[in-house]
Design a protein around this motif. Structure first.
Motif, PDB file in Angstrom:
ATOM      1  N   GLY A 130       2.975 -12.744 -11.265  1.00 48.01           N
ATOM      2  CA  GLY A 130       1.676 -12.478 -10.656  1.00 48.01           C
ATOM      3  C   GLY A 130       1.124 -11.126 -11.049  1.00 48.01           C
ATOM      4  O   GLY A 130      -0.081 -10.971 -11.265  1.00 48.01           O
ATOM      5  N   ALA A 131       2.018 -10.130 -11.141  1.00 52.36           N
ATOM      6  CA  ALA A 131       1.574  -8.793 -11.538  1.00 52.36           C
ATOM      7  C   ALA A 131       1.105  -8.783 -12.985  1.00 52.36           C
ATOM      8  O   ALA A 131       0.062  -8.205 -13.323  1.00 52.36           O
ATOM      9  CB  ALA A 131       2.707  -7.791 -11.338  1.00 52.36           C
ATOM     10  N   ARG A 132       1.856  -9.438 -13.863  1.00 56.22           N
ATOM     11  CA  ARG A 132       1.494  -9.454 -15.282  1.00 56.22           C
ATOM     12  C   ARG A 132       0.220 -10.241 -15.540  1.00 56.22           C
ATOM     13  O   ARG A 132      -0.563  -9.904 -16.432  1.00 56.22           O
ATOM     14  CB  ARG A 132       2.648 -10.022 -16.109  1.00 56.22           C
ATOM     15  CG  ARG A 132       3.867  -9.123 -16.143  1.00 56.22           C
ATOM     16  CD  ARG A 132       4.847  -9.496 -17.234  1.00 56.22           C
ATOM     17  NE  ARG A 132       5.967  -8.574 -17.270  1.00 56.22           N
ATOM     18  CZ  ARG A 132       5.925  -7.371 -17.835  1.00 56.22           C
ATOM     19  NH1 ARG A 132       4.815  -6.951 -18.414  1.00 56.22           N
ATOM     20  NH2 ARG A 132       6.993  -6.576 -17.817  1.00 56.22           N
ATOM     21  N   ASN A 133      -0.001 -11.294 -14.748  1.00 54.41           N
ATOM     22  CA  ASN A 133      -1.177 -12.146 -14.944  1.00 54.41           C
ATOM     23  C   ASN A 133      -2.360 -11.741 -14.075  1.00 54.41           C
ATOM     24  O   ASN A 133      -3.376 -12.443 -14.052  1.00 54.41           O
ATOM     25  CB  ASN A 133      -0.815 -13.606 -14.646  1.00 54.41           C
ATOM     26  CG  ASN A 133       0.220 -14.152 -15.611  1.00 54.41           C
ATOM     27  OD1 ASN A 133       0.241 -13.786 -16.787  1.00 54.41           O
ATOM     28  ND2 ASN A 133       1.093 -15.021 -15.121  1.00 54.41           N
ATOM     29  N   ALA A 134      -2.240 -10.620 -13.377  1.00 54.69           N
ATOM     30  CA  ALA A 134      -3.294 -10.157 -12.459  1.00 54.69           C
ATOM     31  C   ALA A 134      -3.683 -11.253 -11.480  1.00 54.69           C
ATOM     32  O   ALA A 134      -4.852 -11.467 -11.186  1.00 54.69           O
ATOM     33  CB  ALA A 134      -4.522  -9.676 -13.245  1.00 54.69           C
ATOM     34  N   ALA A 135      -2.672 -11.941 -10.964  1.00 54.84           N
ATOM     35  CA  ALA A 135      -2.900 -13.081 -10.081  1.00 54.84           C
ATOM     36  C   ALA A 135      -2.204 -12.898  -8.737  1.00 54.84           C
ATOM     37  O   ALA A 135      -1.900 -13.877  -8.057  1.00 54.84           O
ATOM     38  CB  ALA A 135      -2.406 -14.353 -10.751  1.00 54.84           C
ATOM     39  N   LEU A 136      -1.972 -11.672  -8.343  1.00 54.74           N
ATOM     40  CA  LEU A 136      -1.268 -11.406  -7.101  1.00 54.74           C
ATOM     41  C   LEU A 136      -2.084 -11.834  -5.884  1.00 54.74           C
ATOM     42  O   LEU A 136      -3.322 -11.815  -5.905  1.00 54.74           O
ATOM     43  CB  LEU A 136      -0.957  -9.917  -6.984  1.00 54.74           C
ATOM     44  CG  LEU A 136       0.047  -9.365  -8.001  1.00 54.74           C
ATOM     45  CD1 LEU A 136       0.020  -7.843  -7.982  1.00 54.74           C
ATOM     46  CD2 LEU A 136       1.449  -9.883  -7.715  1.00 54.74           C
ATOM     47  N   SER A 137      -1.370 -12.205  -4.836  1.00 56.04           N
ATOM     48  CA  SER A 137      -1.985 -12.392  -3.525  1.00 56.04           C
ATOM     49  C   SER A 137      -1.823 -11.072  -2.789  1.00 56.04           C
ATOM     50  O   SER A 137      -0.712 -10.561  -2.665  1.00 56.04           O
ATOM     51  CB  SER A 137      -1.293 -13.529  -2.770  1.00 56.04           C
ATOM     52  OG  SER A 137      -1.868 -13.697  -1.491  1.00 56.04           O
ATOM     53  N   ILE A 138      -2.933 -10.516  -2.319  1.00 54.46           N
ATOM     54  CA  ILE A 138      -2.907  -9.190  -1.696  1.00 54.46           C
ATOM     55  C   ILE A 138      -3.412  -9.304  -0.268  1.00 54.46           C
ATOM     56  O   ILE A 138      -4.519  -9.764  -0.023  1.00 54.46           O
ATOM     57  CB  ILE A 138      -3.774  -8.185  -2.484  1.00 54.46           C
ATOM     58  CG1 ILE A 138      -3.398  -8.188  -3.972  1.00 54.46           C
ATOM     59  CG2 ILE A 138      -3.615  -6.783  -1.893  1.00 54.46           C
ATOM     60  CD1 ILE A 138      -4.277  -7.300  -4.834  1.00 54.46           C
ATOM     61  N   MET A 139      -2.572  -8.888   0.679  1.00 55.89           N
ATOM     62  CA  MET A 139      -2.900  -8.951   2.098  1.00 55.89           C
ATOM     63  C   MET A 139      -3.149  -7.535   2.590  1.00 55.89           C
ATOM     64  O   MET A 139      -2.258  -6.691   2.555  1.00 55.89           O
ATOM     65  CB  MET A 139      -1.793  -9.660   2.870  1.00 55.89           C
ATOM     66  CG  MET A 139      -0.385  -9.281   2.481  1.00 55.89           C
ATOM     67  SD  MET A 139       0.809 -10.640   2.339  1.00 55.89           S
ATOM     68  CE  MET A 139       0.525 -11.214   0.659  1.00 55.89           C
ATOM     69  N   VAL A 140      -4.366  -7.255   3.010  1.00 51.95           N
ATOM     70  CA  VAL A 140      -4.799  -5.864   3.197  1.00 51.95           C
ATOM     71  C   VAL A 140      -5.030  -5.543   4.665  1.00 51.95           C
ATOM     72  O   VAL A 140      -5.767  -6.243   5.371  1.00 51.95           O
ATOM     73  CB  VAL A 140      -6.094  -5.591   2.411  1.00 51.95           C
ATOM     74  CG1 VAL A 140      -6.449  -4.110   2.492  1.00 51.95           C
ATOM     75  CG2 VAL A 140      -5.961  -6.032   0.959  1.00 51.95           C
ATOM     76  N   GLY A 141      -4.405  -4.445   5.122  1.00 52.80           N
ATOM     77  CA  GLY A 141      -4.627  -3.920   6.455  1.00 52.80           C
ATOM     78  C   GLY A 141      -5.358  -2.594   6.388  1.00 52.80           C
ATOM     79  O   GLY A 141      -5.071  -1.756   5.533  1.00 52.80           O
ATOM     80  N   GLY A 142      -6.301  -2.396   7.285  1.00 48.80           N
ATOM     81  CA  GLY A 142      -7.087  -1.163   7.313  1.00 48.80           C
ATOM     82  C   GLY A 142      -8.496  -1.456   7.768  1.00 48.80           C
ATOM     83  O   GLY A 142      -8.808  -2.579   8.203  1.00 48.80           O
ATOM     84  N   SER A 143      -9.373  -0.475   7.669  1.00 49.81           N
ATOM     85  CA  SER A 143     -10.761  -0.683   8.106  1.00 49.81           C
ATOM     86  C   SER A 143     -11.512  -1.557   7.119  1.00 49.81           C
ATOM     87  O   SER A 143     -11.204  -1.586   5.920  1.00 49.81           O
ATOM     88  CB  SER A 143     -11.473   0.660   8.257  1.00 49.81           C
ATOM     89  OG  SER A 143     -11.869   1.164   6.992  1.00 49.81           O
ATOM     90  N   ALA A 144     -12.521  -2.255   7.634  1.00 50.59           N
ATOM     91  CA  ALA A 144     -13.331  -3.126   6.785  1.00 50.59           C
ATOM     92  C   ALA A 144     -14.055  -2.322   5.715  1.00 50.59           C
ATOM     93  O   ALA A 144     -14.194  -2.769   4.569  1.00 50.59           O
ATOM     94  CB  ALA A 144     -14.327  -3.913   7.635  1.00 50.59           C
ATOM     95  N   ASP A 145     -14.510  -1.129   6.070  1.00 46.02           N
ATOM     96  CA  ASP A 145     -15.226  -0.294   5.096  1.00 46.02           C
ATOM     97  C   ASP A 145     -14.302   0.141   3.962  1.00 46.02           C
ATOM     98  O   ASP A 145     -14.686   0.116   2.780  1.00 46.02           O
ATOM     99  CB  ASP A 145     -15.817   0.937   5.783  1.00 46.02           C
ATOM    100  CG  ASP A 145     -17.006   0.603   6.666  1.00 46.02           C
ATOM    101  OD1 ASP A 145     -17.562  -0.508   6.530  1.00 46.02           O
ATOM    102  OD2 ASP A 145     -17.374   1.451   7.510  1.00 46.02           O
TER     103      ASP A 145
END
Length: 300
Positions: A130-145
């Motif tokens: 996924g990293a090599r193919n730029a196909a990672l699933s990214i789960m993001v925590g933090g502010s919407a902005d």
């Protein structure tokens, strides 16, 4: 965020190296640092710059990215005298791609805000491929902005990018991800040993299983490793052991019962204790073989 965002990237291992390369190839000035200087060579070849310290990598960067193994590593990276909080410019956006404890992330995010930084926890799933193919699933925590400000970065390295809540939520979702993945790998391992015991054409069997309800990304991506007993690490058992510790501890703190997760955590620990910690997590198959008395390479 401008089209050419200056980036400091810390941690250039199996995951961090291709991620930093994608960012440099996309036209961003990227300064990368790893304790092993040789790991910066792919980034340098892609037009990035190899830094000689964390302080050098983050100095003046609009965005600071981290991809290191565990909670203590992130804490040391952020809080150390030569670390990110001490040397990043005011207002910098810090993105932690590492997989660590949700409570540690929440503490670091609060400290970052107090120091004038913005902070996102953005653990990833997809492994080396996924990293090599730029196909990672990214789960993001933090502010919407802050998520919107970082979206341009995420879209370069990821295929599925989702804002899942406040700081710590990304790490909580990643813990759930690791529970599901480990359980799936264990199930595929047991099924494969079962099929082999009956002399079934396992390649054909896994093909048809993959087309039905038993199909999964785990089966799709790990079956060749298992069939060929090739366990070159895309994601090491050592790291999955760490992640199973995170999910079982977090579940206990929340009062949630995860009996299957607890069992799988022990099976991961047993495989690691047998000396397989440096192998890909698909090597859980070796643990099933050991318990079934079907090891064929002379190892216990």
């Amino acid at each position: 965020m401008s089209s050419a965002t200056s980036i400091g990237f810390i941690g250039l291992g199996i995951m961090g190296s291709p991620m930093s390369v994608h960012l440099a190839t996309a036209g961003h000035p990227v300064a990368g640092y790893d304790f092993d200087a040789a790991k910066a060579e792919p980034l340098a070849a892609a037009g990035g710059r190899a830094a000689t310290s964390v302080a050098e990598a983050v100095a003046g960067a609009d965005v600071v990215c981290a991809m290191v193994p565990d909670s203590p590593d992130v804490v040391a990276l952020m809080r150390g005298a030569e670390g990110v909080f001490a040397h990043a410019k005011p207002g910098a956006l810090i993105i932690d791609f590492s997989s660590i404890r949700p409570d540690v992330t929440a503490e670091l995010a609060e400290e970052a805000r107090e120091r004038g930084f913005r902070y996102l926890d953005a653990p990833v799933s997809g492994g080396e491929a996924g990293a090599r193919n730029a196909a990672l699933s990214i789960m993001v925590g933090g502010s919407a902005d802050d998520f919107q400000a970082a979206k341009q970065i995420f879209d370069i390295v990821g295929g599925t990018v989702v804002h899942v809540g406040p700081n710590g939520a990304g790490q909580t979702v990643k813990a759930a991800n690791q529970l599901i993945v480990a359980a799936n790998i264990q199930a595929v391992s047991e099924a494969l040993v079962f099929l082999e015991a009956y002399g079934v054409d396992t390649k054909a069997a896994l093909e048809v299983l993959g087309g039905g309800l038993a199909g999964s990304k785990v089966l799709e991506q790990k079956k060749e490793n298992m069939l060929g007993r090739s366990f070159q690490p895309g994601f090491r058992i050592d790291l999955h052991h760490k992640d199973m510790g995170i999910v079982t501890a977090a579940a206990r703190e929340a009062g949630v019962v995860i009996p299957l997760g607890s069992l799988v955590a022990q099976l991961v620990a047993a495989t690691r204790a047998a000396g397989d910690g440096g192998l890909d997590h698909s090597a859980l198959l070796r643990g099933v073989e050991r318990m079934s008395g079907r090891r064929t390479d002379g190892q216990a």
